[in-house]
Design an enzyme around this catalytic site. Structure first.
Site, PDB file in Angstrom:
ATOM      1  N   GLY A  63       1.927  -0.511   1.259  1.00  0.00           N
ATOM      2  CA  GLY A  63       3.296  -0.006   1.271  1.00  0.00           C
ATOM      3  C   GLY A  63       3.748   0.481   2.630  1.00  0.00           C
ATOM      4  N   GLY A 101       5.983  -6.922   9.589  1.00  0.00           N
ATOM      5  CA  GLY A 101       4.684  -7.595   9.504  1.00  0.00           C
ATOM      6  C   GLY A 101       4.374  -7.940   8.050  1.00  0.00           C
ATOM      7  N   HIS A 102       4.506  -6.954   7.168  1.00  0.00           N
ATOM      8  CA  HIS A 102       4.289  -7.211   5.738  1.00  0.00           C
ATOM      9  C   HIS A 102       5.266  -8.270   5.237  1.00  0.00           C
ATOM     10  CE1 HIS A 102       3.064  -2.791   5.955  1.00  0.00           C
ATOM     11  NE2 HIS A 102       1.987  -3.337   5.418  1.00  0.00           N
ATOM     12  N   ILE A 154       2.837  -9.767  13.757  1.00  0.00           N
ATOM     13  CA  ILE A 154       4.239  -9.527  14.120  1.00  0.00           C
ATOM     14  C   ILE A 154       4.283  -8.273  15.002  1.00  0.00           C
ATOM     15  CG2 ILE A 154       6.578  -9.096  13.253  1.00  0.00           C
ATOM     16  CD1 ILE A 154       5.433 -11.877  12.506  1.00  0.00           C
ATOM     17  N   SER A 166       2.125   0.448   9.827  1.00  0.00           N
ATOM     18  CA  SER A 166       2.704   1.615   9.131  1.00  0.00           C
ATOM     19  C   SER A 166       2.352   2.888   9.883  1.00  0.00           C
ATOM     20  CB  SER A 166       2.153   1.706   7.704  1.00  0.00           C
ATOM     21  OG  SER A 166       2.356   0.484   7.029  1.00  0.00           O
ATOM     22  N   ARG A 167       1.221   2.876  10.588  1.00  0.00           N
ATOM     23  CA  ARG A 167       0.769   4.081  11.296  1.00  0.00           C
ATOM     24  C   ARG A 167       1.521   4.335  12.606  1.00  0.00           C
ATOM     25  NH1 ARG A 167      -4.628   2.547   9.056  1.00  0.00           N
ATOM     26  NH2 ARG A 167      -5.285   4.274   7.743  1.00  0.00           N
TER      27      ARG A 167
HETATM   28  P1  AMP Z   1      -1.530  -2.728   5.050  1.00  0.00           P
HETATM   29  O1  AMP Z   1      -0.346  -2.283   4.254  1.00  0.00           O
HETATM   30  O2  AMP Z   1      -1.645  -2.069   6.376  1.00  0.00           O
HETATM   31  O3  AMP Z   1      -2.809  -2.708   4.252  1.00  0.00           O
HETATM   32  O4  AMP Z   1      -1.281  -4.254   5.382  1.00  0.00           O
HETATM   33  C1  AMP Z   1      -1.084  -5.194   4.368  1.00  0.00           C
HETATM   34  C2  AMP Z   1      -1.174  -6.573   4.966  1.00  0.00           C
HETATM   35  O5  AMP Z   1      -0.183  -6.722   5.971  1.00  0.00           O
HETATM   36  C3  AMP Z   1      -2.536  -6.834   5.634  1.00  0.00           C
HETATM   37  O6  AMP Z   1      -2.949  -8.156   5.338  1.00  0.00           O
HETATM   38  C4  AMP Z   1      -2.216  -6.671   7.090  1.00  0.00           C
HETATM   39  O7  AMP Z   1      -3.061  -7.407   7.946  1.00  0.00           O
HETATM   40  C5  AMP Z   1      -0.795  -7.205   7.150  1.00  0.00           C
HETATM   41  N1  AMP Z   1      -0.102  -6.705   8.333  1.00  0.00           N
HETATM   42  C6  AMP Z   1      -0.004  -5.410   8.739  1.00  0.00           C
HETATM   43  N2  AMP Z   1       0.636  -5.336   9.925  1.00  0.00           N
HETATM   44  C7  AMP Z   1       0.924  -6.605  10.286  1.00  0.00           C
HETATM   45  C8  AMP Z   1       1.574  -7.183  11.416  1.00  0.00           C
HETATM   46  N3  AMP Z   1       2.044  -6.449  12.421  1.00  0.00           N
HETATM   47  N4  AMP Z   1       1.708  -8.529  11.447  1.00  0.00           N
HETATM   48  C9  AMP Z   1       1.217  -9.296  10.443  1.00  0.00           C
HETATM   49  N5  AMP Z   1       0.603  -8.811   9.347  1.00  0.00           N
HETATM   50  C10 AMP Z   1       0.462  -7.479   9.270  1.00  0.00           C
END
Ligand code: AMP
Length: 302
Positions: free
Chosen positions: A52, A57-58, A197, A207-208
């Protein structure tokens, strides 16, 4: 309703627009509601697992899933078992209403927001562990992290039973481990890895990033700068893994707010550290800015 496995890209747009007319995005919490709704969606079904607080990116993963699949499921779950005791589980940013709005706009069919008690019932004691790959890099810095990741990913796959699952190259080690996991456990899902991205200044979206104060935010693009500097050195003939690591370290050391945790130039399949001349490598790093820990990576020679 079932659409046969012969579903192809050509019919995606048609089907999407048809589905848009008759289907609203559905949000479910329980596994039984998820399974009940899931049964109505045509294949291939794509899953995008997230924690979330969604950003572009997501959403790029969602778009890719939309392109390749007839139905798109997104899970939103901040998984407690992948956070260490000193990490930011409690403080991890959350904004479900905004996430749902964005997912709706991106044509998602089903959003699953699991309840922690259901995924980790009292007495929970079953874990999925990918051995060697989990010991390197992030695994070394964050003991137990990947056991949490591989356990939750297995549980998400079991519940959703997607045909494809979409992950970001941003978490490079995670993609390698999840590919190993589905191979080793014969889970019938195709893992699709999507590009990183970035913000306009090169900082990988995360998100961080909201934790960064204004000065740290200005300094943070040094990660990408360091990777690009090493990449162009490689393209200009510097093929020594130790030298490439050094270039990354030196660039980051030029930024006073950055504290390097590790810089790696590893075999992209085994994640073992490389030295001497290389033809390809995964350059990756974790760097802290104050309390905020950022990761980034680039594949060179591929
Ligand atoms: P997270 O919510 O951080 O667990 O990320 C969920 C998914 O989004 C994971 O597969 C991440 O690798 C992907 N993700 C997070 N940030 C990016 C980004 N900047 N570009 C592409 N994918 C991303």
């Amino acid at each position: 309703m079932v659409v046969g496995k012969s579903f192809n890209k050509g019919s995606t747009a048609q089907l999407n627009s048809w589905m848009g007319k008759i289907k609203e995005m559905i949000t479910v919490k329980s596994i039984s509601d998820l399974r009940h709704s899931r049964a109505d969606y045509p294949s291939p079904v794509g899953l995008v697992p997230t924690m979330g607080f969604l950003h572009d990116g997501h959403l790029s993963l969602v778009e890719r899933a939309r392109e390749e699949c007839a139905s798109v499921v997104v899970s939103i779950f901040v998984n407690p078992t992948q956070f260490g005791p000193q990490e930011d589980y409690g403080a991890y940013p959350r904004d479900i209403p905004q996430d749902l709005e964005q997912l709706k706009q991106h044509g998602v069919d089903l959003v699953w927001i699991p309840e922690t008690e259901q995924l980790y019932p009292p007495g929970f004691q079953t874990w999925v562990k990918v051995d060697e790959l989990s010991h390197h890099l992030e695994g070394e810095m964050r003991p137990g992290h990947f056991q949490g990741v591989t356990t939750i990913v297995t549980k998400l796959f079991n519940a959703v039973q997607p045909d494809k699952a979409f992950f970001g190259q941003k978490d490079a080690q995670q993609t390698i481990i999840v590919k190993r996991l589905v191979k080793d456990l014969n889970i019938p899902v195709e893992i699709v890895v999507c590009p990183i991205i970035r913000e306009i200044d090169g900082l990988a979206m995360s998100s961080r990033n909201v934790y960064l104060d204004p000065d740290e935010r200005l300094a943070a693009p040094v990660l990408f700068r360091a990777l690009k500097t090493a990449e162009s050195a490689f393209q200009n003939g510097v093929d020594d893994a130790d030298r490439l690591r050094e270039i990354v370290v030196d660039t980051i050391n030029g930024e006073p707010l950055a504290a390097t945790q590790y810089v790696s130039c590893a075999n992209p399949d085994t994640l073992e550290e490389l030295s001497g001349p290389i033809q390809q490598g995964l350059l990756s790093m974790a760097v802290k800015f104050g309390k905020t820990r950022l990761i980034d990576n680039i594949l060179i020679g591929k």
